[in-house]
Structures are given as structure tokens and as C-alpha cells.
Scaffold this motif. Structure first.
Motif, PDB file in Angstrom:
ATOM      1  N   UNK A   1       0.834  -1.210   0.000  1.00 44.50           N
ATOM      2  CA  UNK A   1       0.000   0.000   0.000  1.00 44.50           C
ATOM      3  C   UNK A   1       0.869   1.261   0.000  1.00 44.50           C
ATOM      4  N   UNK A   2       2.189   1.079  -0.179  1.00 49.64           N
ATOM      5  CA  UNK A   2       3.070   2.223  -0.362  1.00 49.64           C
ATOM      6  C   UNK A   2       3.756   2.739   0.881  1.00 49.64           C
ATOM      7  N   UNK A   3       3.679   2.010   1.991  1.00 49.97           N
ATOM      8  CA  UNK A   3       4.359   2.441   3.212  1.00 49.97           C
ATOM      9  C   UNK A   3       5.781   1.893   3.235  1.00 49.97           C
ATOM     10  N   UNK A   4       6.722   2.738   3.617  1.00 50.16           N
ATOM     11  CA  UNK A   4       8.115   2.314   3.709  1.00 50.16           C
ATOM     12  C   UNK A   4       8.299   1.498   4.982  1.00 50.16           C
ATOM     13  N   UNK A   5       8.798   0.263   4.837  1.00 52.66           N
ATOM     14  CA  UNK A   5       8.937  -0.663   5.966  1.00 52.66           C
ATOM     15  C   UNK A   5      10.344  -1.240   6.001  1.00 52.66           C
ATOM     16  N   UNK A   6      10.817  -1.486   7.208  1.00 52.55           N
ATOM     17  CA  UNK A   6      12.084  -2.187   7.400  1.00 52.55           C
ATOM     18  C   UNK A   6      11.866  -3.260   8.463  1.00 52.55           C
ATOM     19  N   UNK A   7      12.155  -4.497   8.075  1.00 56.17           N
ATOM     20  CA  UNK A   7      12.052  -5.605   9.017  1.00 56.17           C
ATOM     21  C   UNK A   7      13.370  -5.748   9.764  1.00 56.17           C
ATOM     22  N   UNK A   8      13.318  -5.670  11.080  1.00 58.02           N
ATOM     23  CA  UNK A   8      14.516  -5.867  11.900  1.00 58.02           C
ATOM     24  C   UNK A   8      14.749  -7.365  12.049  1.00 58.02           C
ATOM     25  N   UNK A   9      15.388  -7.914  11.031  1.00 59.14           N
ATOM     26  CA  UNK A   9      15.634  -9.352  10.949  1.00 59.14           C
ATOM     27  C   UNK A   9      16.824  -9.716  11.823  1.00 59.14           C
ATOM     28  N   UNK A  10      16.719 -10.805  12.552  1.00 60.53           N
ATOM     29  CA  UNK A  10      17.814 -11.215  13.446  1.00 60.53           C
ATOM     30  C   UNK A  10      19.021 -11.730  12.674  1.00 60.53           C
ATOM     31  N   UNK A  11      18.833 -12.074  11.402  1.00 59.82           N
ATOM     32  CA  UNK A  11      19.957 -12.555  10.602  1.00 59.82           C
ATOM     33  C   UNK A  11      21.016 -11.456  10.483  1.00 59.82           C
ATOM     34  N   UNK A  12      22.258 -11.821  10.726  1.00 55.95           N
ATOM     35  CA  UNK A  12      23.340 -10.859  10.643  1.00 55.95           C
ATOM     36  C   UNK A  12      23.705 -10.240  11.969  1.00 55.95           C
ATOM     37  N   UNK A  13      22.791 -10.309  12.936  1.00 61.47           N
ATOM     38  CA  UNK A  13      23.088  -9.851  14.287  1.00 61.47           C
ATOM     39  C   UNK A  13      23.186  -8.350  14.467  1.00 61.47           C
ATOM     40  N   UNK A  14      22.590  -7.563  13.549  1.00 61.49           N
ATOM     41  CA  UNK A  14      22.725  -6.103  13.681  1.00 61.49           C
ATOM     42  C   UNK A  14      21.373  -5.408  13.901  1.00 61.49           C
ATOM     43  N   UNK A  15      20.340  -6.168  14.273  1.00 53.57           N
ATOM     44  CA  UNK A  15      19.024  -5.562  14.476  1.00 53.57           C
ATOM     45  C   UNK A  15      19.069  -4.445  15.510  1.00 53.57           C
ATOM     46  N   UNK A  16      19.799  -4.679  16.596  1.00 46.62           N
ATOM     47  CA  UNK A  16      19.888  -3.671  17.651  1.00 46.62           C
ATOM     48  C   UNK A  16      20.501  -2.373  17.135  1.00 46.62           C
TER      49      UNK A  16
ATOM     50  N   UNK B   1      20.612  -1.346  13.904  1.00 44.63           N
ATOM     51  CA  UNK B   1      19.687  -0.722  12.954  1.00 44.63           C
ATOM     52  C   UNK B   1      18.593   0.022  13.716  1.00 44.63           C
ATOM     53  N   UNK B   2      18.106  -0.595  14.808  1.00 47.34           N
ATOM     54  CA  UNK B   2      17.041   0.025  15.599  1.00 47.34           C
ATOM     55  C   UNK B   2      17.474   1.375  16.156  1.00 47.34           C
ATOM     56  N   UNK B   3      18.768   1.537  16.399  1.00 50.31           N
ATOM     57  CA  UNK B   3      19.264   2.804  16.964  1.00 50.31           C
ATOM     58  C   UNK B   3      19.252   3.939  15.950  1.00 50.31           C
ATOM     59  N   UNK B   4      18.965   3.611  14.690  1.00 53.61           N
ATOM     60  CA  UNK B   4      18.848   4.660  13.673  1.00 53.61           C
ATOM     61  C   UNK B   4      17.415   5.166  13.547  1.00 53.61           C
ATOM     62  N   UNK B   5      16.487   4.548  14.272  1.00 50.80           N
ATOM     63  CA  UNK B   5      15.085   4.961  14.201  1.00 50.80           C
ATOM     64  C   UNK B   5      14.934   6.364  14.786  1.00 50.80           C
ATOM     65  N   UNK B   6      14.166   7.204  14.103  1.00 46.58           N
ATOM     66  CA  UNK B   6      13.975   8.590  14.521  1.00 46.58           C
ATOM     67  C   UNK B   6      12.563   8.787  15.081  1.00 46.58           C
ATOM     68  N   UNK B   7      12.316   9.920  15.728  1.00 50.97           N
ATOM     69  CA  UNK B   7      10.963  10.199  16.253  1.00 50.97           C
ATOM     70  C   UNK B   7       9.892  10.291  15.165  1.00 50.97           C
ATOM     71  N   UNK B   8      10.296  10.367  13.910  1.00 52.02           N
ATOM     72  CA  UNK B   8       9.314  10.400  12.815  1.00 52.02           C
ATOM     73  C   UNK B   8       8.882   8.996  12.405  1.00 52.02           C
ATOM     74  N   UNK B   9       9.530   7.978  12.985  1.00 53.03           N
ATOM     75  CA  UNK B   9       9.252   6.589  12.643  1.00 53.03           C
ATOM     76  C   UNK B   9       8.428   5.912  13.746  1.00 53.03           C
ATOM     77  N   UNK B  10       8.007   4.692  13.465  1.00 52.88           N
ATOM     78  CA  UNK B  10       7.251   3.889  14.428  1.00 52.88           C
ATOM     79  C   UNK B  10       7.816   2.474  14.439  1.00 52.88           C
ATOM     80  N   UNK B  11       7.872   1.898  15.618  1.00 52.03           N
ATOM     81  CA  UNK B  11       8.246   0.482  15.736  1.00 52.03           C
ATOM     82  C   UNK B  11       6.986  -0.342  15.965  1.00 52.03           C
ATOM     83  N   UNK B  12       6.821  -1.376  15.154  1.00 55.32           N
ATOM     84  CA  UNK B  12       5.738  -2.354  15.334  1.00 55.32           C
ATOM     85  C   UNK B  12       6.378  -3.617  15.888  1.00 55.32           C
ATOM     86  N   UNK B  13       6.078  -3.955  17.154  1.00 60.13           N
ATOM     87  CA  UNK B  13       6.722  -5.092  17.814  1.00 60.13           C
ATOM     88  C   UNK B  13       5.688  -6.160  18.150  1.00 60.13           C
ATOM     89  N   UNK B  14       6.068  -7.409  17.905  1.00 53.83           N
ATOM     90  CA  UNK B  14       5.193  -8.547  18.211  1.00 53.83           C
ATOM     91  C   UNK B  14       6.003  -9.581  18.979  1.00 53.83           C
TER      92      UNK B  14
END
Length: 293
Positions: A175-190, A192-205
Motif C-alpha cells: 500500500x506504499x508504506x516504507x517498511x524495514x524488518x529488523x531481521x535477526x539474521x546478521x546480528x545487527x538488528x539492535x 539498525x534500531x538505533x537509527x530509528x527517529x521520532x518520525x518513525x514507528x516500531x511495530x513489535x510482536x
């Protein structure tokens, strides 16, 4: 928890649940398990004996008695009375729904392959009915608005929760929304998460037993004031304190595995609500599909 008893025990169900939430982080592991069961299964707590409840939890009945006493009650029956009072105006619980559905569909006791399917379907229907009853319109609207307004939606879910965020990534992207999956593969999810800005949202399950990386990232971003929408199994989940919007979807024991029917349905409902905002179409929002060339 035993050391600080309230001057007077909670006098109604809502007050009791607030006290349990306030004390949960400081409880022993056993008391935390009891707390989760009480908050997820209030109707069953009202009608079952302490021995039956204890057997379902794999905890000795005496622990339930001590738990009640730590909250200021003389025993478990006094605590249970609050659940019984609540039940007078409550909708049927999960187990009651299953029994009614089994009776209606005549599936109880069937151990054939079709019986296994029927058992899963009955439990999923009960979970979906519970979801429809418990999820609040205000929470759905607020979460959809947060996702719609975000520059980028970051999604995280591991182990059994991964299919939920994978589906959301696909549908939100379509539907045109920019998404990034914090995939555990590679071990750098943490990182990548530190680059999230106040203009973004985290969807956690995440559901019990909560993936440590998901919990850690959620807590770190929550402390920074990042907006978080979470789907978990309980208001006592470690995601609860960090989430701007929390959707508690109680999990019930299945013979083989806990089902994802309810959280998957909720995740799709959120995406449809976002699609309605993106497409300015409240009546028939559509999620496009990938077509072959």
C-alpha cells in the motif's frame, strides 16, 4: 511482594488488576506466572477450584493461597470472589466458548485427522471471538494513525511471532508504506534500531517466552520516546510499558501449538485501517497483490 501488603486488599476486580500490574515487576517468577494466568483467564478463575487452576498452571495450589495472602486476602477464595462478581456481567470465557462451539459442531472427542482440524478450528474461532470482544476501537484508530503518519515503519518479531510481522511488511509495502524488518539474521538488528527517529514507528510482536532481542529493542526505543505499537499476550508483557498502543491477545494452550489466528487477524485489520487512510477510502480499502509478468 510478601513484604509489602496493602493496608486493605482490593475491593473490586479493576482495583485488583491495577495492584497486580503495579507489583508485577517485583514479584517472584512463580507469582508472575500466577498474575499472567489471572489476568488472561478471569472467567475461568471465577468458576474453577484453586486445585484445577493450579494444575493448569503447573504450580502448587498453596502458591495461589500465598499469592492471595500477599495481596491482603485471608485466602484464595476471598480473592476469587472478585472474579465471581465480575463474571455476573462478563461475556463467556475462552473455555466456555470452546465447549459451546464443540457442542454446536459435534467435534468433541474426535481423534481422527479431521478431528485434529476441527479442534484447531474451534479454538481459533473462540480466540477470534475473544479478540473481537476485547480489542478497543480507540486503540485500533490510534495505532492505525501512528502507522499511517510514520516516515518509516520498523517491524520486529522473532521465532513464532515472525510470520505476523512478515505478513505486515508485505501488506504495508503493497500500500506504499516504507517498511524495514529488523531481521535477526546478521546480528545487527539492535544497531539498525538505533537509527530509528521520532518520525518513525516500531511495530513489535512477541509472546511468551518473549524473545530477548525484541524486548531489549522495544525497551531501548521506548526510553527514547519512539512511538511503539505492540501485539503481545498480556498487559503484563515486557512490551507493555514501552508501547504507546498495546494490543493484548491472550494465548491459550493448544494440544500441539498456540495458534496465530488471532494476532494475524489483528495485524491484517491494522493494515486495512492504514490502507483506508492512505487511499482515502473508508468503505473498501484494498491491499494490492504482486502479479506475475
Amino acid at each position: 511482594m510478601d513484604a509489602v501488603k496493602p493496608a486493605t486488599p482490593p475491593r473490586d476486580y479493576e482495583e485488583l488488576i491495577r495492584l497486580i500490574h503495579d507489583r508485577h515487576d517485583h514479584m517472584s517468577k512463580t507469582y508472575q506466572r500466577i498474575s499472567v494466568f489471572l489476568t488472561q483467564n478471569p472467567n475461568d478463575v471465577a468458576v474453577q477450584s484453586v486445585n484445577s487452576i493450579a494444575e493448569r498452571c503447573g504450580i502448587h495450589a498453596s502458591s495461589f493461597v500465598r499469592f492471595a495472602q500477599a495481596l491482603g486476602y485471608k485466602g484464595f477464595k476471598e480473592l476469587q470472589a472478585l472474579f465471581q462478581k465480575r463474571l455476573a456481567t462478563a461475556a463467556p470465557g475462552f473455555e466456555a466458548r470452546i465447549k459451546a462451539l464443540e457442542s454446536e459442531l459435534h467435534t468433541s472427542g474426535d481423534r481422527s485427522e479431521t478431528g485434529f482440524l476441527s479442534d484447531l478450528v474451534v479454538r481459533d474461532i473462540a480466540s477470534l471471538q475473544e479478540l473481537l470482544r476485547d480489542i478497543r476501537q480507540d486503540d485500533l484508530a490510534r495505532a492505525a494513525s501512528l502507522l499511517h503518519e510514520a516516515d518509516t515503519i520498523y517491524l520486529i518479531g522473532q521465532m513464532r511471532s515472525l510470520p505476523v510481522v512478515e505478513l505486515m511488511r508485505y501488506q504495508l509495502t503493497m500500500i506504499g508504506k516504507r517498511c524495514i524488518l529488523l531481521d535477526s539474521a546478521g546480528g545487527i538488528s539492535t544497531y539498525i534500531a538505533r537509527t530509528i527517529t521520532p518520525r518513525d514507528v516500531l511495530m513489535a510482536v512477541s509472546f511468551r517466552f518473549y524473545a530477548k532481542e525484541v524486548v531489549d529493542i522495544t525497551e531501548e526505543l521506548g526510553a527514547k520516546g519512539i512511538d511503539i505499537v505492540a501485539i503481545s499476550d498480556s498487559t503484563l508483557s515486557p512490551l507493555a510499558k514501552s508501547a504507546r498502543v498495546l494490543f493484548p491477545v491472550p494465548e491459550h494452550d493448544y494440544t500441539f501449538s498456540r495458534s496465530l489466528a488471532a494476532p494475524m487477524c489483528l495485524a491484517q485489520a491494522l493494515v486495512v485501517a492504514v490502507a483506508a487512510r492512505v487511499q482515502h477510502n473508508d468503505t473498501a480499502p484494498r491491499i494490492p497483490t504482486v502479479t506475475g509478468v
